[in-house]
Scaffold this motif. Sequence first.
Motif, mmCIF file in Angstrom:
data_model
loop_
_atom_site.group_PDB
_atom_site.id
_atom_site.type_symbol
_atom_site.label_atom_id
_atom_site.label_comp_id
_atom_site.label_asym_id
_atom_site.label_seq_id
_atom_site.Cartn_x
_atom_site.Cartn_y
_atom_site.Cartn_z
ATOM 1 N N TYR A 50 1.020 -1.322 -0.101
ATOM 2 C CA TYR A 50 0.024 -0.424 -0.288
ATOM 3 C C TYR A 50 0.683 1.001 -0.204
ATOM 4 C CZ TYR A 50 -3.046 -3.641 1.141
ATOM 5 O OH TYR A 50 -4.755 -4.488 1.199
ATOM 6 N N ASP A 63 -3.992 1.083 -3.474
ATOM 7 C CA ASP A 63 -3.238 -0.482 -3.928
ATOM 8 C C ASP A 63 -1.941 -1.054 -4.688
ATOM 9 O OD1 ASP A 63 -2.106 -3.467 -4.310
ATOM 10 O OD2 ASP A 63 -5.091 -3.910 -3.414
ATOM 11 N N GLU A 66 -1.719 -4.334 -7.067
ATOM 12 C CA GLU A 66 -3.682 -4.364 -8.136
ATOM 13 C C GLU A 66 -3.810 -2.932 -8.856
ATOM 14 O OE1 GLU A 66 -5.106 -6.749 -8.474
ATOM 15 O OE2 GLU A 66 -3.889 -7.984 -7.181
ATOM 16 N N VAL A 70 -7.732 2.573 -3.119
ATOM 17 C CA VAL A 70 -8.445 1.884 -2.137
ATOM 18 C C VAL A 70 -9.227 2.682 -1.750
ATOM 19 C CG1 VAL A 70 -8.501 0.446 -0.055
ATOM 20 C CG2 VAL A 70 -6.639 0.161 -1.672
ATOM 21 N N GLY A 88 -2.016 -1.899 5.291
ATOM 22 C CA GLY A 88 -3.508 -0.680 4.638
ATOM 23 C C GLY A 88 -4.435 -0.221 5.745
#
Length: 299
Positions: A50, A63, A66, A70, A88
Amino acid sequence: VDGTFVAATNLGVNYIDPLKHTKEKITYAELGIEAQIFSPNAHLEENNPYGLIYGNGAICLLDIVERKPVTSLTTDLSIQYAAVSRDGSHIYCTDDNGEIKAFKTSDLSGEALPAGLSAKKTVVQSSTITVSRDGSYWAVLCSDNMVRILRTANNPVIAELPVYSDTTLFMAFAEDNKTFLLQGDDKRVFFYDLTENKYVNTLPTDIAISSCIFDGEDSLSALTDGNDLYLLSSEDYGLLAYVPHAFTFIKGEKLFILKERTSVSKLHYKNYTELIAEAKEQFDDLTLSEEKKMQYNIN
């Protein structure tokens, strides 16, 4: 993250893979962030999935793996520094007036903090706030020249460490999550054990530490300013080696990477204890004075 370099710029976030020689640019608009409210401030840590992009009273939690946002929040703070736990779950930040805030990212609720907790206004380049690797603790440089370490659960202060920091500051939790590293203007690094509530070692240096590398497999810790490097034993934080021109240490391979002028080279770490043991086998009359044993950190 996973061998990929991540960098925040005025326009967005860059992902650089040095092995594949690829670079991917993701704009703030693509991340769903209103770019105009952000200045290019970021909190990005090695192997932290994060990261934070923040500025002008706004914070966006990303993120990194990904490559998507978030959550985001706005505050009335003029944010100076911000940090996020590695799971996170919590965001911590300070503003230019010394106010400190802690948020749960699940519902963006603010958490109660001890009365009188005020961050120091400083010109140091490193963050005045940091979070332990397991998220159990966080620490902040306060206006009275004390670093206060708090337990994440309910935020009680568990340690107060004095430090004079106007130009130099380095704070970090070690990989074991129980040792706290602290450096101020005098360049001396202090190692504080959170479980025993005491200092376990100190290290005088000539550099302003900018990063630390923990090698849990070989119980090694490396401190560097990007130009010179100190290698320590993670068991007692005794000095093992000082390597000029080394800007990083490759954990798992015991390898220093050196940069001098335009040349880059590598150097393998040599364990003095093992070398002396081998030498004793070859030279029966070899002995070391107590002074030399102390110099090489040999018990």
